[in-house]
Design a protein around this motif. Structure first.
Motif, PDB file in Angstrom:
ATOM      1  N   UNK A 134      -8.814  13.691  -3.586  1.00  0.00           N
ATOM      2  CA  UNK A 134      -8.495  14.131  -2.234  1.00  0.00           C
ATOM      3  C   UNK A 134      -7.035  13.785  -1.903  1.00  0.00           C
TER       4      UNK A 134
ATOM      5  N   UNK B 118      -4.213  16.423  -0.873  1.00  0.00           N
ATOM      6  CA  UNK B 118      -3.451  16.388   0.371  1.00  0.00           C
ATOM      7  C   UNK B 118      -1.954  16.284   0.094  1.00  0.00           C
TER       8      UNK B 118
ATOM      9  N   UNK C 205       1.081  18.811   1.362  1.00  0.00           N
ATOM     10  CA  UNK C 205       2.348  18.469   2.010  1.00  0.00           C
ATOM     11  C   UNK C 205       3.520  19.076   1.246  1.00  0.00           C
TER      12      UNK C 205
ATOM     13  N   UNK D 265      -0.310   8.039  11.325  1.00  0.00           N
ATOM     14  CA  UNK D 265      -1.242   7.480  10.328  1.00  0.00           C
ATOM     15  C   UNK D 265      -1.427   5.984  10.532  1.00  0.00           C
TER      16      UNK D 265
ATOM     17  N   UNK E  45      -3.881   3.370   9.026  1.00  0.00           N
ATOM     18  CA  UNK E  45      -3.331   3.264   7.678  1.00  0.00           C
ATOM     19  C   UNK E  45      -2.610   1.942   7.513  1.00  0.00           C
ATOM     20  N   UNK E  46      -2.905   1.250   6.410  1.00  0.00           N
ATOM     21  CA  UNK E  46      -2.166   0.027   6.095  1.00  0.00           C
ATOM     22  C   UNK E  46      -0.848   0.425   5.448  1.00  0.00           C
ATOM     23  N   UNK E  47       0.059  -0.565   5.358  1.00  0.00           N
ATOM     24  CA  UNK E  47       1.345  -0.283   4.693  1.00  0.00           C
ATOM     25  C   UNK E  47       1.103   0.277   3.299  1.00  0.00           C
TER      26      UNK E  47
ATOM     27  N   UNK F 269      -1.351   1.939   2.216  1.00  0.00           N
ATOM     28  CA  UNK F 269      -1.828   3.330   2.249  1.00  0.00           C
ATOM     29  C   UNK F 269      -0.648   4.299   2.332  1.00  0.00           C
TER      30      UNK F 269
ATOM     31  N   UNK G 183       0.458   7.032  -0.345  1.00  0.00           N
ATOM     32  CA  UNK G 183       0.572   8.449  -0.001  1.00  0.00           C
ATOM     33  C   UNK G 183       1.892   9.045  -0.492  1.00  0.00           C
TER      34      UNK G 183
ATOM     35  N   UNK H 262      -2.157  -5.983   8.011  1.00  0.00           N
ATOM     36  CA  UNK H 262      -3.291  -5.242   7.458  1.00  0.00           C
ATOM     37  C   UNK H 262      -4.527  -5.351   8.353  1.00  0.00           C
TER      38      UNK H 262
ATOM     39  N   UNK I 276      -4.235  -3.086  11.204  1.00  0.00           N
ATOM     40  CA  UNK I 276      -4.546  -1.711  10.801  1.00  0.00           C
ATOM     41  C   UNK I 276      -6.043  -1.480  10.828  1.00  0.00           C
TER      42      UNK I 276
ATOM     43  N   UNK J 134       0.704  19.769   8.890  1.00  0.00           N
ATOM     44  CA  UNK J 134       0.305  20.553   7.719  1.00  0.00           C
ATOM     45  C   UNK J 134      -1.206  20.574   7.502  1.00  0.00           C
TER      46      UNK J 134
ATOM     47  N   UNK K  57      -8.805   5.805   5.913  1.00  0.00           N
ATOM     48  CA  UNK K  57      -8.268   4.451   5.961  1.00  0.00           C
ATOM     49  C   UNK K  57      -9.351   3.421   6.267  1.00  0.00           C
TER      50      UNK K  57
END
Lengths: 446, 232
Positions: free
Chosen positions: A6, A10, A14, A336, A341-343, A345, A349, B78, B81, B100, B113
């Motif tokens: 996934x 994604x 982008x 995000x 989203x953690x750093x 993540x 990405x 963390x 988050x 997008x 997440x």
């Protein structure tokens, strides 16, 4: 980590947002990967070619050939004679075959090109005066009849063996065995026909490629008494005459390890008898391997630099674009982060996007790499047209034109791996700088 | 009544260039479960700072912020988050969808997440569809944000804020960019969520919108200037 697919999907999404930008960014990697594969393919081709030649010529053989000396020297030496005398002598044959203990056998041959005819059909053939060993030594096979025998040599009989194409052109649908071919006003009875054989490749300058299919073989002794050493070529008002005793001596050495030392001895012995030193050459098939290594080195240096530069420039291009992308998508990063989203993540990405970008470039490069032989063929014809015109027949151009690149299967995953590695190396910094953004600032970014 | 969240003597200092600024100077509020609070105040009153702290986007200088039974003020980046992901649903003035992505993909983002990164399976896909239908976008699942009106985008944002079933929904001027008719639709949707038991904290400039909440808090100069049912 079950969502890798996934994540990749994604990331692709982008990247597809800016197709042209992504495409241009990949180019460096495409060429880099292509160069890596081409480099290995050409190296492999060169060494395979050399190995094939060595096999054809025999790893334990040393070939000594007569070479027509350059004109200026020749005219100076033979001012008072129309006859150009050069090359190996029968004395050389005796010297080499009797004085060097590591020489197992020595096979002399004499070659002349003459018109041959059967009835009204005529063609120019290479007449090869040889001994019975010639057949095995050149990996020739008989299609019909027999080859020249020791008895033919002793009795100096007028017999001949035709090569495949000679037989076909002169006799067409007839059976040539028992018929006779007329060479220089004498008739020779056909006793055998050889099968077609692939031409041997030229060896760097000193030995041109030999086509075995337009030959006629006759006993060496017969040739000497019937035709002599003098070859007079009259054409259109001018004429030239050459006197050559032997064109080639092929020596078989007792042991593979002895080939190179024996070659040294042969060179020294011949220096004693040939003062000018430029009317013969010693070809050692084993040395072809060294030549192949040379070609390999040349291409490795050239393509290796191209590969390295393309990959580095490509990597920097990717880094540049990713840094721009991070700035452009600062707000997305903020969103995000707000959504949890953690750093790590965010790093993942953007790193994934870079890797997908570089990997796609790598994949295209691999596909291009598979077409290396085709591309090389094209390059070759262009190069032959523009660069080798003047220096045609130079050592390098001959090696070059005989080269057929072989794509090494292991180079495909290797090159692809390199592209992914480039993605990781050059993607890490942009991805980390994306992760370090403050979420509140990023959300406020316009 | 149990608390969804609680702030105790919350203070926030930060440096504006070389000048230290006290943006929050001791704010204490209880947010019972099922509450609907509107926070009002002029710009510079500290309400944005408060909202950032409530959203666990930042840590207070002093004081406590307790959400889901845990104190956020001393958490690592963390952990913050994780709190944002699990306990808080965000609705922004400018919708903040990912351009997008389609409607479905936008609603899906918070699922990526979750702690331990569990697989997004059929059950989750089903929930995403239900949420999209609930906000009235069942026929626009594959549209991208630029193909939607402002109101529709904000509905996507509402669906996205709900996907992880959070304790509180933080709405930062959710109707600030919308016309009055759409504003009404969005507010009705928030009110419905509140009736269903969600805790909603909303920042707004507009008294007409604030009036719809159960209670209003007025901020001024980094402290609570007034509290109560409108007009207080």
């Amino acid at each position: 980590m079950s969502n890798i697919l996934r994540t990749v999907q994604l990331a692709l999404k982008s990247l597809m947002l800016h197709k042209l930008r992504s495409g241009l960014t990949m180019l460096g990697i495409v060429f880099g990967v292509f160069s890596v594969i081409a480099m290995l393919a050409i190296g492999e081709g060169a060494s395979q070619q050399a190995q094939k030649q060595v096999l054809q010529l025999g790893a334990t053989n040393i070939i000594v050939r007569s070479v027509k000396p350059p004109r200026e020297n020749a005219s100076a030496q033979n001012q008072n004679s129309f006859v150009l005398r050069y090359g190996l002598k029968r004395a050389d044959y005796d010297l080499l075959s009797r004085t060097i203990p590591t020489v197992l056998q020595a096979v002399p041959i004499r070659e002349i090109t003459k018109a041959c005819r059967y009835l009204h059909r005529e063609m120019n053939c290479r007449i090869v005066g040889c001994t019975p060993e010639y057949l095995d030594m050149n990996h020739l096979e008989l299609a019909q009849g027999r080859f020249i025998s020791d008895k033919d040599r002793r009795e100096k009989t007028n017999v001949c063996v035709l090569a495949a194409q000679t037989a076909e052109e002169l006799f067409q649908y007839q059976d040539p065995i028992g018929q006779s071919v007329k060479i220089a006003d004498r008739r020779y009875a056909v006793v055998g026909v050889t099968s077609a054989r692939e031409a041997s490749a030229a060896i760097g300058g000193s030995m041109s490629g030999q086509e075995y299919n337009k030959d006629i073989y006759i006993p060496l002794e017969t040739m000497r008494v019937r035709m002599g050493d003098l070859d007079i070529d009259r054409r259109q008002g001018s004429f030239s005459a050459e006197e050559v005793e032997l064109n080639q001596i092929t020596l078989t050495i007792s042991d593979v390890d002895q080939v190179v030392p024996t070659a040294g001895v042969i060179r020294e012995s011949l220096q004693g008898t040939h003062k000018s030193g430029n009317d013969y050459s010693v070809v050692v098939p084993q040395e072809l391997l060294k030549q192949a290594a040379q070609i390999r080195t040349i291409f490795n240096v050239v393509l290796g630099s191209i590969a390295a530069i393309s990959l580095i420039v490509g990597g920097i291009g990717i880094m540049n674009i990713m840094l721009a992308t991070v700035t452009e998508r600062t707000r997305e990063i903020g969103i995000r982060r707000a959504l949890g989203a953690k750093r790590q993540d965010i790093t993942t990405q953007f790193l994934t996007e870079t890797i997908v970008l570089a990997g796609s470039g790598g994949l295209i490069g691999v596909l291009l790499g598979l077409s290396t032989p085709l591309v090389f063929q094209g390059m070759k014809s262009v190069a032959e047209q523009f660069f080798f015109e003047s220096g045609g027949g130079s050592e390098f151009s001959e090696m070059f034109s005989n080269l057929n690149p072989q794509v090494v299967p292991a180079s495909l995953p290797l090159a692809f791996g390199i592209s992914v590695g480039i993605g990781v190396i050059f993607g890490l910094y942009p991805a980390r700088s994306a992760a370090q953004l403050d979420p509140i600032e990023a959300l406020r970014h316009e | 009544m149990s608390l969804a969240a609680q702030v105790i003597d919350l203070q926030k200092d930060y440096m504006l260039g070389a000048v230290p600024v006290q943006a929050l100077r001791g704010v204490s509020i209880d947010f019972p479960r099922g509450d609907f609070v509107a926070i009002m105040g002029s710009s510079g009153s500290g309400k944005s700072t408060l909202l950032n702290l409530l959203g666990a986007l930042d840590r207070p200088t002093r004081g406590k912020y307790i959400v889901g039974g845990r104190d956020v003020s001393s958490m690592t980046d963390d952990e913050l988050s994780t709190i944002r992901n699990e306990k808080i649903g965000f609705i922004f003035q400018s919708y903040n969808l990912i351009p997008q992505y389609t409607v479905l993909e936008n609603i899906e983002v918070p699922l990526h997440y979750r702690t331990g990164y569990p697989k997004i399976g059929d059950r989750e896909q089903q929930r995403i569809r239900e949420l999209a239908e609930m906000v009235g976008l069942g026929d626009r699942l594959d549209h991208r944000p630029f193909q939607l009106s402002g109101g529709q985008q904000q509905r996507v944002a509402i669906a996205r804020s709900l996907v992880n079933d959070p304790e509180i929904i933080l709405a930062d001027e959710p109707t600030g960019n919308l016309d009055s008719k759409t504003e009404q639709e969005i507010m009705e949707m928030l009110l419905r969520l509140n009736r269903e038991g969600r805790t909603i904290i909303m920042v707004t400039h507009e008294p007409a919108v604030a009036r719809l909440a159960k209670r209003q808090i007025y901020m001024k100069d980094g402290v609570i200037a007034g509290e109560g049912v409108f007009p207080g």
